[in-house]
Design a protein around this motif. Structure first.
Motif: not given
Length: 98
Positions: A17-24, A30-31, A52-54, A73-79
């Motif tokens: 799961a850690r390997e699968r989630n790493k790219s996400v 990065s975005r 919008k992309e982020a 939700a918190r990150r979207k709100s701050r951005l």
């Protein structure tokens, strides 16, 4: 070290799961960093597209349960708040009279 077969299996599963989630997680970081950088550079033209992309990337991460929905939700709100402050600080171009 894990004791017992179920603990060993849980360890294998969590590693997968850690390997699968790493790219996400990497894409989210990065975005959002790119959007933050454009907002701090006061680039009113490119910042909305980056935000919008982020936000889209954050939503996908929440859908996959890689990042907690409340954190998303918190990150979207701050951005969005930063972007709105940038838009408010940027003078609007004069519109031609009709």
């Amino acid at each position: 070290m894990a004791k017992g077969t179920s603990a060993e299996k849980a360890l294998r599963q969590s590693e997968k799961a850690r390997e699968r989630n790493k790219s996400v997680i990497s894409a989210v970081k990065s975005r959002t960093a790119k959007a933050d950088k454009l907002i701090k550079a006061r680039d009113a033209a490119a910042a909305p597209a980056a935000v919008k992309e982020a936000i889209s990337t954050l939503d996908r991460a929440a859908k996959k349960r890689v990042v907690h929905p409340n954190a998303v939700a918190r990150r979207k709100s701050r951005l969005t708040k930063k972007l709105n402050n940038l838009k408010a600080a940027t003078p609007k171009a004069k519109r031609s009279a009709k």
